[in-house]
Structures are given as structure tokens and as C-alpha cells.
Design a protein around this motif. Structure first.
Motif, short mmCIF file in Angstrom:
data_model
loop_
_atom_site.label_atom_id
_atom_site.label_comp_id
_atom_site.label_asym_id
_atom_site.label_seq_id
_atom_site.Cartn_x
_atom_site.Cartn_y
_atom_site.Cartn_z
N ALA A 31 62.98 27.32 10.84
CA ALA A 31 62.66 27.45 9.52
C ALA A 31 61.77 28.86 9.46
O ALA A 31 62.17 29.63 8.62
CB ALA A 31 61.88 26.43 9.21
N ALA A 32 60.87 29.35 10.50
CA ALA A 32 60.26 30.30 10.14
C ALA A 32 61.14 31.33 10.53
O ALA A 32 61.05 32.54 9.69
CB ALA A 32 59.29 30.10 11.55
N ALA A 33 62.12 31.51 11.34
CA ALA A 33 63.14 32.59 11.26
C ALA A 33 63.97 32.83 10.10
O ALA A 33 64.10 34.08 9.66
CB ALA A 33 64.10 32.27 12.26
N GLN A 34 64.26 31.90 9.47
CA GLN A 34 64.84 32.04 8.16
C GLN A 34 63.94 32.49 7.28
O GLN A 34 64.34 33.49 6.48
CB GLN A 34 65.53 30.53 7.60
N LEU A 35 62.57 32.09 7.02
CA LEU A 35 62.02 32.47 6.13
C LEU A 35 61.44 33.89 6.12
O LEU A 35 61.22 34.79 5.28
CB LEU A 35 60.86 31.65 5.71
N PHE A 36 61.05 34.36 7.49
CA PHE A 36 60.72 35.64 7.96
C PHE A 36 61.72 36.65 7.52
O PHE A 36 61.58 37.70 6.98
CB PHE A 36 60.35 35.83 9.37
N LEU A 37 63.08 36.41 7.74
CA LEU A 37 64.16 37.22 7.32
C LEU A 37 64.28 37.33 5.90
O LEU A 37 64.75 38.28 5.34
CB LEU A 37 65.53 36.71 8.19
N GLU A 38 64.07 36.16 5.09
CA GLU A 38 64.17 36.12 3.58
C GLU A 38 63.22 36.73 2.87
O GLU A 38 63.20 37.50 2.03
CB GLU A 38 64.79 34.93 3.40
N ARG A 39 62.02 36.42 3.50
CA ARG A 39 60.78 36.90 2.65
C ARG A 39 59.88 37.94 3.33
O ARG A 39 58.90 38.60 2.67
CB ARG A 39 59.85 35.63 2.33
N GLY A 40 60.21 38.31 4.58
CA GLY A 40 59.21 39.13 5.35
C GLY A 40 57.90 38.35 5.84
O GLY A 40 57.79 37.05 5.44
N TYR A 41 57.02 39.00 6.62
CA TYR A 41 56.13 38.58 6.97
C TYR A 41 55.16 38.17 5.90
O TYR A 41 54.48 36.96 5.94
CB TYR A 41 55.35 39.30 8.25
N VAL A 49 56.90 27.36 5.88
CA VAL A 49 57.68 26.87 6.99
C VAL A 49 57.54 25.23 7.40
O VAL A 49 58.58 24.80 7.74
CB VAL A 49 57.11 27.89 8.07
N ALA A 50 56.27 24.65 7.25
CA ALA A 50 56.03 23.37 7.23
C ALA A 50 56.89 22.60 6.55
O ALA A 50 57.56 21.61 7.01
CB ALA A 50 54.75 23.04 6.96
N ALA A 51 57.14 22.84 5.23
CA ALA A 51 57.93 22.30 4.31
C ALA A 51 59.42 22.31 4.77
O ALA A 51 60.22 21.39 4.44
CB ALA A 51 57.60 22.66 2.67
N ALA A 52 59.49 23.59 4.96
CA ALA A 52 61.05 23.93 5.46
C ALA A 52 61.61 23.00 6.56
O ALA A 52 62.72 22.53 6.97
CB ALA A 52 61.51 25.18 5.55
N ALA A 53 60.65 23.10 7.46
CA ALA A 53 60.86 22.22 8.83
C ALA A 53 60.45 20.68 8.84
O ALA A 53 60.95 20.03 9.54
CB ALA A 53 59.90 22.77 10.08
N GLY A 54 59.94 20.19 7.74
CA GLY A 54 59.83 18.90 7.33
C GLY A 54 58.45 18.34 8.39
O GLY A 54 58.57 17.17 8.99
N VAL A 55 57.58 19.23 8.78
CA VAL A 55 56.42 18.99 9.36
C VAL A 55 55.03 19.04 8.60
O VAL A 55 55.26 19.87 7.56
CB VAL A 55 56.32 19.56 10.81
N THR A 59 50.50 20.65 12.35
CA THR A 59 51.32 20.82 13.47
C THR A 59 52.09 22.21 13.78
O THR A 59 51.82 22.46 15.33
CB THR A 59 52.88 20.11 13.27
N ILE A 60 52.05 22.93 13.00
CA ILE A 60 52.43 24.45 13.14
C ILE A 60 51.03 25.14 13.89
O ILE A 60 51.02 25.82 14.83
CB ILE A 60 52.56 25.06 12.14
N TYR A 61 49.92 24.50 13.15
CA TYR A 61 48.58 25.45 13.64
C TYR A 61 48.40 25.14 15.09
O TYR A 61 47.93 25.48 15.95
CB TYR A 61 47.56 25.02 12.93
N LEU A 70 53.71 32.22 14.95
CA LEU A 70 54.86 31.82 14.62
C LEU A 70 55.64 33.00 14.80
O LEU A 70 56.89 32.99 15.28
CB LEU A 70 55.03 31.40 12.99
N LEU A 71 55.37 34.27 14.37
CA LEU A 71 56.31 35.38 14.51
C LEU A 71 56.61 35.82 15.97
O LEU A 71 57.70 36.01 16.46
CB LEU A 71 55.69 36.49 13.83
N GLU A 72 55.36 35.61 16.69
CA GLU A 72 55.67 35.97 18.05
C GLU A 72 56.46 34.93 18.61
O GLU A 72 57.39 35.06 19.60
CB GLU A 72 54.17 35.91 18.63
#
Length: 222
Positions: A31-41, A49-55, A59-61, A70-72
Motif C-alpha cells: 500500500a505504501a509503495a503504491q501511494l508513494f508512487l502516486e502521491r509522492g512523499y 497507507v493504513a486505510a489502504a492496507a486495512g490496518v 500498527t504502522i507506527y 515506511l519509505l525506507e
């Protein structure tokens, strides 16, 4: 209690939790990969990202410590995805009979990796305009790529370098040729095909590292 229904063992529960955690991490990274590519950092948020991943964002923190992590995580996953055959492929290239074949095999190997990683380097470069951590991340990735090139080139072509070229010069020139910035330029901005990019890199790398004529014997060719 029915003897046919046995309680789960601690080891089974531990394995199940580990599998669930791995699958959750996979969803988050995708989810993060897709959003970073679509929206930038800047345009990507942990909440999105959490909404897209369903978490839950928590959990991400807990796993990545926030958007920087996430970017790393995304770029590290692109460099070495799950199931990656990096070492096996490198070993196969090392068995090729001549330095020129090995170098061309290594170019193909690097171009395959660049196809995965170059788009995320664009995100990192965009973030570097306002984020000190992104500058440090670019520096870390460059150092890692140069070290990786040194390691592989030492094994593949070090004994066949053209006269007058030091090993360090060869590693730095190959690092420049196989950079994500150059790939982005020729493919995304100039419109080259990936095949044309790989063929050009192979031709230039061969001339730069081994010379335009037959490579000197390196003790490994038949």
C-alpha cells in the motif's frame, strides 16, 4: 473435553502470529509503495497507507515508526524483495566463461534491480528537497550500491580491467552508469525502452572497464 480437539501448542500459536505479522507487513509495504508512487512523499500519509492496507495507523507506527520508516522499508523491499535470488543469480553470472560475458550478465542483473528501485528513488529525491532524512537515505543507498558493485566486480572482472584503469575507478564508473538517476533520465524522460537502456549500459560499461578490444586474459576464460 473431547480428546480429538487438542489445544494449539505455544509453538503453533507463535508461528501463526509470525505469519500474520508477515502478511500484515506485506500489505502495508504494498500500500505504501503504491501511494508513494502516486502521491509522492509529501502527499502520502500514514493514515492513508493504513486505510489502504486495512490496518490501524498504530500498527504502522509500531512496525515502521512512521512515514520515514515506511519509505525506507519500501526501498529496502524493492532492493531485496521476499524470495529474491540475489546471491544465486550473482553466482550464476560468475560461472560465465569470459569477463565480457560476466560484465554483460551483471549489467542485466543491475538493470532488473533498477526496474524495481528507480521509481522509488524519484520519491526519495522529491523528499530530499525538504527532508534531511531523505538526503541521508540517498547517501546511504549510494554507499551501499557502490559497495555492492565493488564486491561483484571484484569477483567478475577485476583481473580483466583495461590498462590504466584502477579497480576503484572501474567501480565508480559502473556505479554511475547503473544509477537510478540515469535510468530515470533515459527511460522516463527520453523515452528509451528498458532493452535499449540495458544494451547501451552494457556497451559503455564494456568499453569503459574492459576496453574496446579483446579483454586481457584473466585466468578464468577457457
Amino acid at each position: 473435553m473431547d480428546d480429538s480437539v487438542k489445544p494449539q501448542s505455544p509453538r503453533y500459536r507463535s508461528t501463526l502470529r509470525a505469519d500474520q505479522a508477515r502478511l500484515t507487513k506485506r500489505r502495508v509495504l504494498d500500500a505504501a509503495a503504491q501511494l508513494f508512487l502516486e502521491r509522492g512523499y509529501t502527499g502520502t500519509t500514514v493514515a492513508a497507507v493504513a486505510a489502504a492496507a486495512g490496518v490501524a495507523p498504530e500498527t504502522i507506527y509500531a512496525t515502521f515508526q512512521g512515514k520515514r520508516g515506511l519509505l525506507e522499508g519500501v526501498i529496502d523491499d524493492a532492493i531485496a524483495p521476499e524470495g529474491d535470488r540475489h546471491d544465486e543469480l550473482a553466482a550464476e553470472i560468475a560461472t560465465l566463461p569470459t569477463a565480457r560475458e560476466r560484465l554483460r550478465g551483471f549489467v542485466g542483473f543491475c538493470c532488473s534491480m533498477l526496474a524495481r528501485t528507480s521509481p522509488f528513488h524519484v520519491v526519495i529525491r522529491g523528499a530530499a528537497d525538504g527532508e534531511a532524512f531523505a538526503v541521508a537515505l540517498r547517501t546511504r543507498l549510494l554507499a551501499a550500491r557502490l559497495a555492492d558493485n565493488r564486491r561483484h566486480l571484484a569477483r567478475l572482472v577485476a583481473d580483466a580491467l583495461r590498462p590504466g584503469l584502477s579497480f576503484e575507478q572501474a567501480a565508480e564508473r559502473f556505479c554511475a552508469l547503473s544509477s537510478p538517476e540515469l535510468r530515470h533520465l533515459v527511460i522516463s524522460e527520453l523515452g528509451w525502452s528498458p532493452a535499449a537502456h540495458e544494451a547501451w549500459i552494457a556497451t559503455v560499461a564494456e568499453a569503459e572497464l574492459l576496453g574496446s578490444g579483446p579483454a586481457p586474459a584473466d585466468g578464468r576464460a577457457g
